[in-house]
Structures are given as C-alpha cells and as structure tokens.
Scaffold this motif. Structure first.
Motif, short mmCIF file in Angstrom:
data_model
loop_
_atom_site.label_atom_id
_atom_site.label_comp_id
_atom_site.label_asym_id
_atom_site.label_seq_id
_atom_site.Cartn_x
_atom_site.Cartn_y
_atom_site.Cartn_z
N ASP A 136 0.88 -1.11 -0.17
CA ASP A 136 -0.19 0.35 0.60
C ASP A 136 0.89 0.94 0.12
O ASP A 136 0.26 2.31 -0.12
CB ASP A 136 -0.79 0.17 1.15
N THR A 159 -3.10 7.08 -3.03
CA THR A 159 -4.86 6.56 -3.46
C THR A 159 -4.61 8.22 -2.82
O THR A 159 -6.60 7.99 -3.16
CB THR A 159 -4.75 5.50 -2.62
N GLU A 160 -4.32 8.85 -2.51
CA GLU A 160 -4.98 10.43 -1.93
C GLU A 160 -4.17 11.13 -2.76
O GLU A 160 -3.02 10.75 -2.66
CB GLU A 160 -5.54 10.25 -0.75
N ASN A 167 1.92 2.36 -3.99
CA ASN A 167 0.83 3.69 -4.68
C ASN A 167 0.07 4.08 -4.06
O ASN A 167 -0.72 3.82 -2.76
CB ASN A 167 -0.45 2.00 -4.69
#
Length: 927
Positions: A13, A18-19, A16
């Motif tokens: 995680d 994501t926000e 990458n």
C-alpha cells in the motif's frame, strides 16, 4: 516537506498513491545497497535527529523488504539505529505534546515522525519474532543418514531487544499522543498497528513464560483499551487467538483480569462473553481444540474475577443447550466458581439468593446430562461446593438423593466422582461427628416427645392473639374504605400511576422489610401512604405469595380497592402475628424454651435424614468393591474408611468385604486396603505406647470377632503384612501374649482365644513370635484350661503348626524343625485326646483332634509312635467303657427283659447309653 503518512494495511500500500498529499515510497533499493543506505541514515540522523526518518524512510522500508536475506550483523545494526531513533523521539515527545501553541504544520510533521517510527519499529519486531520462532535447519553429513539440528544466532539476543522495543511502545501509548491528531482522536490504524504487534508476540509460547515481556504487553493493551477505545477490537482478537493458540488460555485470562482490576474496564468481559455466547453450537462441536481453549479461558476468568463474570452470565447460559459437552462443562464450571466465591457468603440479599438457587437448580439438572463427561464434571463441581461449605443446608438432602442414584451409572468415571462426592458430603456434613442412625433416632424420638409435651398449653394464647388483631383490623378497614372511596373516580391504571409517583422504598430493602413498613403505616393511620406502598410493592414483587393469592382469589373482581384492602388485611395479619410472637418471646421464657426445643428437634431430624441417606448408599458402594474397574474399588475403600470413622451404622459390612481385596493382583488396590486398615485399626493417635497397644489389640479383636473363615484367612494375610512392615510392633505382640495368658484383669476366655489366633497369624511372618514362647503355649493353652475348652487347644495347635513351615532357597536343603517325641506338647495332646473322648458335651473334639494330629505329624520326630500310643489309649478307654456299661445293664435288668432283648425277632433296638463314647471318634483317630 508537507505530506501525510497513512499507515498501510500491507507493505504494498505504501507503493501506490490513493490520496492527494499521501506519502509513497518512491523506490525500493536493492539488497546490495543496504549497508550504504544504512550509513546514509546514520549520518542524517546525526544532523537532523529523529526527524531524519522523514527523508530516509525509503531506505528503512527497503531494509524491511529485504530483512529476511540480510546478514545478522546488518540486521542488528539497523535495529539499534531504529530503536535509538524512536527512544530519542519519545524522550522529546512529552515536551512537544505539552506545547499548546503548536501549529498545524508542526503537528502534522510530528505525527508523521511518530507514525513512521512506530511503523518501522513494529514491522521489525514482528519480522524478528517470526525469525526467532522459526528454527533454521542445518543438514550435517554423517555416515548413512543426515541429521538436523537448530542453529541459534548468539550475536543477537532477541529476548532482550524485544523487551526494549516493548518498553518504547509502552511509553508511547501512555503519553497523550491524541493531541497530535486533529480532531484529537487517535486513528484506528495506529491503534491496530501497536496492538497487532503485541498479539503477534503473544503467539510465541516463550513470551507467555517470560513475566517481564508478558506484563509489558498487558500494559500496552490495557492502555489501548482504556484510552483509545480498543475494547471491542481486543475482545474479538482474544477470541481469535484462543481459537488458534491453546497456550494463551491462562495468559489471556491474566490479561483480562488486569484490564478489569488495574485499568477499570469491565466492559471487555461483557464483550468477550457476548461474542462467545453468539458462536454457533455446530461450530463449537466441530472445532474441539478451539472450544477447549474457550472453555478453559472462561473457567479461569471465573476463578479470577467471579463477580464480574456473574453480571454477564446470562449471555453464555444459552450454551448449556449446545451439543458440545466441553462448552456445557465450561458453563457449569463457571456457575460452580460463582456459587463458591460470590454466592456463598453470609448476608446475601434476596436477589443473590434467587440467583444462587437458580444456579444450583441448573447443577442438579445436569446430574442427568446425556453425556457422561458432563455428569462427571457436575459431580466434581458439587464436590468443590461441598468442600468449600458453600451448599445451603436445605439443599443437602436433595443432593445426596441425586448422587446416590449416580452410584449405579453406566460410566465408571461418573461412578468414581459420585463416590467421591458422597465421601465429601460425609466428611463435610454440618451435623455431627458420629452418624449412628440408631442413636440419632432414639434421641430424635425422645426430644420430639419432649417438644409435644411443651406445646399443648399455648393454644389459648394463639386464640387471644388472633382476636386482638381482628378487632384492630375492623377499625382500620373502615378508615381504608373511606380513603379508597375518594380514589374510585379514576380507573385502575391512572390510580396506580398516581399512587406510584413517589418511590417509598430503598433499592436494598427486602419484601419483608417493605411489609413491616406498610404495617407501621397502618398502625400510624397513614392509610393513603400504605396504599401507595402496597401498589408499588405489588409491582416490584409480583411473585410474592401474598399478591399471587389475592390475584387468584379476585380474578373476576374488577374493584381494585377491594383487592387492595384484602391484600392489606393479609399483610396486617401476618405482621401482627410476627410482632406478637416476638414480644411473647421477649417476655415469656417458656416460649424461648419451646423455640430452642423446636430447633433441637429439627436439627436431630436433619441428622437422622442424612444418616439414613448415607446408609442407603452403603449396599450400592459395597457392590462396587467387587467391580472390575480400579477407580470404583479405590473410591469405595475411601468411602468405607470415612464412614467407619463417622460411625455409619452398616459401614462395617464394607470394612469386612474389603478384607478379600488383600489378595488383589493390582498393587495399588492392595496398598489402598493395607493403608485403610492401618488407618482404622493401627493408628490410635495417642502418645502413650502402652495405651496405643491396648487400642490396637481391642481393634483387631473386634475385627476378628464374628469373621467368617474367608475373612479370617484374608485378615491373616493382612496381619502378616503388618508384621513384615513393623506396623505391629513388639509392644502390641507383648500385649497379645498378656491377653492370651489372662494376665490382664477382666480378660474373658473369648478375648484370650482371639489373642492367640492373632498371634498365630502374626507368626506366619515371624516364627520367633511362637518359637520363643512354646512353653507359654503348652502351659497356658494345653494346661488345665484345655480340658474344658477344645477350641483353645485347636487354636494352640494352629499356632504351633506355623513352626513346621520351612522356607528354604531353591537348590538348598534344611532339616525340618522337630521336637523330641517325649516333649510336653505331645504328652499333653495325648492326654487331652484320650480324656476328651469321654466328654461328649464338647462338640469341638474332632476339629481339635484334627489339628492335634497335624501338630504331631509335623513337629514330632517319631509321629507314628506317638499316634500309636494315643490309639492304644483310646482303644483301652473305649473297651473298658463298653465293658462297664454292659455289666451294669445286665446286672440291673430283670430276666424277662434280658430274654426279650436276646430274641432275634425283637421289635425294638437297644438305645446307646449317654455315657458311652462315640465310636466315630475312635475311628477318626485310626483313619
């Protein structure tokens, strides 16, 4: 550098985004660069301190990814740098948190430093723990086969380093770190990061044995539960761990106890028990290992914090209906612990008594559970309750009756525990030390008759008391109807709501106290208050017999005021009787005596009931002495020993039946029997040796009296065992000789003969007991007493035959022990045999003659000569006796009578003279 570090669910995680504004790892450096990257981080840390992780996180993350393949030295160096960095940051963190002027940028920076350091620390700890619990296998070449062995890394003491890491985490969670978040609530991901690391460490059985590490983990989890709302998460995780790791049963119970007592969090117990109660019964039946762990956890929890478990017991009672016997046993054990530790104290309120009675009802019901393991477990629980003296007196008779029924259960384990429970009930009985039913019945009838003689004179007093309260009630009833008339305009519900506005009772008041309060209000003419309290009491104690009876009587009467008046009348009658009885007892000493006598009679009745119930169990347990199951026999032996000590009337039958078990091939049974008789007959407990010897001789004499031939044979084997083990010492043997020779005052012939038999039994193990006292046997046993007591002669002969036993080793030869043919033994035996043949009143001549001839042939050097002389003497005696009888008959008869007797067709047969010897005696000696 303005970004937000989001704690990842997995390592990927972090690769990458994501926000927006989220921190991501730009590059995972290869393994060969790890030493250089570690040195770069060290340099940066020297210049920037703990915040160096903001720029070097990628390097530490790359080391985490390659940690399994790194050299141990590099691992240790990386761990030291990481641990030093977070320790330094934690030292400065209190000052940072106390800074009330911290802006959002500084708050975000410090939060990122905290989360990054915590993430790296926890991930390294989890990885090191996995490596430590997974042994490395080396293959060592040998001739023919390979050998595997563990390799340990001596340069890295992980147990010590683990404690350091836990100490840092413990410091973090006890600080007010919530101030770094906006709003000030610690995010769930951070809580899970710390707690998951702790749970991971607990999976290692070695952690559970390390007290320091274990306590540190408990402190971290306790702070998380108390400060960061981790109660539900902890309860779910605890159940999950129990399903997979049985070794965590006791550590997790200790942890929950600490959460409750030290961190004042009782809700976690509620959550855990609720989640366990929701588990499907089919799942519990399938997962035997997990069910066993859950059961053990709940039982240990009940042992540690029974009061907290009691408040949540209702959520697991449903498990009594599930198929898993392990879980049923668990709930029953929890109930037992609660009864013993919470509901066995004096001064229980009505609710506690009601709970206790319900729990005991459940335990009684499961004495008939379909599964033998459950029945066995319930009997063990009852035994614990009895041993802790936590069973109410009024329930004891019912429990005894149920347990006696389990003595014939098809399961040996159930029978074993049933016998143990009956024995425990006997030991812990609250009545008396001696439960002789005959004496108790006699005392009960005597005291009952005395009580009946005291009661008739009180009938007139009862009539006067009833008339007094009835006169008072007539006036009160008139006033009550006037008060109720003013309230009759409203319907029943509105009236009760109006009267129930004020709460007149305290929470801890009982129904009896409430009744007394209402009675006082009626006496003080506060009729409206009395009605209000009655309505409220009727709602709170609707199952009280007073209100139940009134509802049944007036079920068709819609007039609520009439219902209330009748309630008050019954209440006034009850309280008036109680008050008058109390006053009478205070002023009348006769009433006090009657009350005392009633208590005594009830006590004796309970004693007699208990003694009779125990007597009913004796025949059943006596049958178990012949069981093929060892546990049945061992339990029965212990019961009869205890019953004999408590004076149970028919326990002697079991004591005698136990004698045959001395021949058992099972060593533990034989040892148990020997120990039982030693405890009963050879352990008087006094300090005076002479007095102790008297008690032992009396005990053995009583045991031998009335014994059958089989019992005597078994007792002989037991006596020989006692002599071999020196349990029968010289003082006891000396006293037996004194009893035999009747040197002790008031010694009877029967006691003398019994002592001789016991000496003969003892001689089977030690021949010197008889060999050194042959002269005493001849003088006392074959002396003047022998002419009148052939049984004594027989017993002397049996004792003497012990000398003929010649035990020699295989392959060797030893001459048998013999006496010369002119020894006093044979002279006296010959005289007794010859003189006794004329004593037809003695029926023991033939048994005595049998043993006498045995002695002659076993101990005489020339037995044929001795026996030949005896036969000649017997023949002469018989011949002379017959001749004298014939001459006397011919001289005294008339001629006509002699002629009739000599006729061959005479119809009558000549009756033998009562003075003639029995020809069979002579023939016996010849044969």
């Amino acid at each position: 550098m303005d970004f937000e570090f989001l704690l990842p669910m997995s390592k990927d995680d972090l690769l990458n985004r994501t926000e927006a504004g989220q921190y991501v790892v730009e590059e995972v450096f290869p393994q060969r660069q790890m030493p250089d990257r570690l040195q770069d981080y060290r340099k940066t840390y020297k210049s920037k301190g703990p915040s160096a992780i903001l720029t070097c996180f990628d390097s530490l993350f790359s080391m985490l990814c390659h940690l399994k393949n790194l050299d141990p030295e590099l691992k240790l160096e990386a761990w030291s740098i990481i641990l030093t960095g977070i320790e330094d940051y934690v030292d400065h963190l209190p000052a940072i948190l106390d800074n009330g002027n911290m802006n959002s940028h500084d708050r975000n920076t410090n939060l990122n430093v905290l989360k990054m350091n915590s993430y790296i620390l926890c991930q390294f700890m989890e990885q090191f723990e996995s490596d430590a619990t997974k042994p490395t296998i080396l293959v060592v070449p040998t001739k023919g086969r390979t050998k595997s062995r563990k390799r340990s890394n001596d340069s890295f003491d992980w147990e010590t380093e683990r404690e350091k890491g836990l100490a840092v985490l413990c410091q973090i969670v006890h600080l007010n770190i919530h101030r770094l978040w906006e709003p000030p609530i610690v995010e769930e991901e951070f809580v899970n990061l710390i707690t998951n690391c702790c749970y991971k460490l607990m999976e290692n059985p070695g952690v559970s044995r390390n007290k320091t590490t274990k306590e540190a983990i408990f402190d971290i989890l306790g702070a998380m539960i108390k400060k960061y709302n981790h109660t539900l998460g902890a309860s779910l995780k605890i159940i999950q761990l129990l399903h997979h790791f049985e070794h965590l049963v006791s550590p997790l119970a200790q942890a929950v106890e600490k959460f409750v007592n030290q961190y004042n969090n009782k809700s976690i117990v509620s959550e855990i028990m609720r989640e366990i109660g929701r588990i499907d019964g089919a799942d519990l039946s399938r997962d035997s290992s997990g069910t066993r762990a859950l059961s053990g956890f709940l039982v240990e929890l009940a042992e540690r914090i029974p009061a907290v478990v009691l408040t949540n017991i209702s959520v697991i009672l449903v498990l009594l209906e599930c198929e898993s016997y392990s879980m049923r046993n668990c709930v029953l054990s929890v109930i037992g612990e609660i009864v013993i530790k919470v509901l066995s104290n004096e001064g229980l309120n009505d609710k506690q008594k009601k709970d206790r009675n319900q729990f005991l009802d459940i335990l009684e019901d499961h004495l008939h559970d379909v599964h033998a393991f459950c029945r066995s477990k319930v009997l063990q629980i009852w035994a614990n309750i009895v041993n802790e003296k936590a069973i109410p007196l009024q329930r004891e008779a019912g429990v005894v009756k149920l347990v006696i029924g389990r003595l014939q259960d098809k399961s040996s384990q159930v029978r074993k525990n049933a016998i143990q429970l009956v024995t425990s009930l006997l030991r812990s009985n609250p009545y008396t030390a001696k439960l002789t039913a005959e004496e108790l019945k006699e005392n009960y009838e005597k005291e009952k008759a005395k009580l009946e003689g005291m009661l008739p004179g009180r009938e007139g007093d009862n009539t006067d008391t009833e008339g007094a309260w009835l006169e008072e009630w007539k006036h009160i009833e008139v006033c009550l109807r006037e008060v109720t008339q003013t309230l009759s305009d409203d319907d029943e519900e509105e009236e009760e709501e109006e009267m129930d506005v004020d709460n007149h009772f305290d929470e801890d008041e009982t129904i009896q106290q409430i009744k007394q309060t209402i009675y006082t209000a009626l006496k003080n003419k506060n009729y409206k208050t009395a009605l209000e309290m009655l309505v409220q009491a009727k709602k709170l104690w609707s199952d009280d017999p007073l209100f139940i009876n009134i509802r049944q009587t007036d079920s068709e009467d819609n007039d609520v005021t009439l219902d209330h008046v009748k309630c008050l009348k019954e209440l006034y009658k009850e309280c008036s009787a109680s008050v008058s009885t109390t006053a009478e007892e205070e002023n009348n000493p006769i009433v006090n005596e009657v009350t005392k006598q009633q208590v005594l009679v009830q006590y004796l009745k309970d004693c007699l009931t208990f003694a009779n119930q125990i007597q009913q169990a004796v025949p059943v347990i006596c049958q178990l002495l012949g069981s093929k199951n060892i546990s049945d026999i061992m339990g029965a032996i212990e019961f009869f020993v205890t019953g004999f000590e408590f004076g149970v009337s028919n326990s002697m039958s079991g004591i005698r039946h136990m004698l045959s078990l001395v021949w058992s091939k099972e060593s533990n049974i034989k040892e148990a029997v020997t120990s039982a008789y030693k405890r009963l007959y050879l352990t008087p407990g006094g300090s005076n040796k002479r007095a102790n010897a008297h008690v032992i001789v009396s005990n053995l004499t009583a045991l031998l009296s009335g014994a059958t031939l089989g019992d005597a044979t078994s007792l002989e084997e037991l006596i020989k065992e006692f002599v071999r083990t020196k349990e029968l010492n010289a003082s006891v043997i000396q006293l037996l000789w004194e009893t035999f020779t009747m040197k002790l005052p008031k010694t009877t012939d029967e006691e003398s003969r019994t002592s001789l038999v016991l000496l003969g039994m003892a001689a089977g193990a030690d021949l010197d007991i008889v060999r050194s006292n042959v002269e005493v046997l001849v003088r006392e046993g074959l002396g003047p007493r022998a002419d009148k007591d052939f049984s004594l002669v027989r017993d002397v002969c049996l004792a003497l035959t012990k000398l003929a036993v010649n035990k020699v080793k295989a392959g060797s030869y030893s001459e048998p022990f013999r006496f010369p043919q002119d020894h006093d033994i044979f002279a006296r035996l010959s005289a007794i045999l010859v003189s006794g043949v004329m004593n037809l009143d003695q029926t023991d001549w033939i048994p005595m003659a049998e043993q006498a001839i045995n002695v002659i042939y076993k101990l005489s050097e020339h037995p044929d000569i001795v026996c030949g002389d005896i036969i000649k003497s017997l023949a002469n005696v018989i011949k002379s006796t017959y001749a004298q009888t014939a001459e006397g008959d011919n001289g005294n008869r008339p001629d006509s009578q002699q002629d009739n007797d000599n006729r061959p067709d005479s119809q009558g047969e000549q009756a033998p003279s009562t003075d003639e010897p029995e020809p069979g005696m002579f023939l016996y000696c010849i044969l």
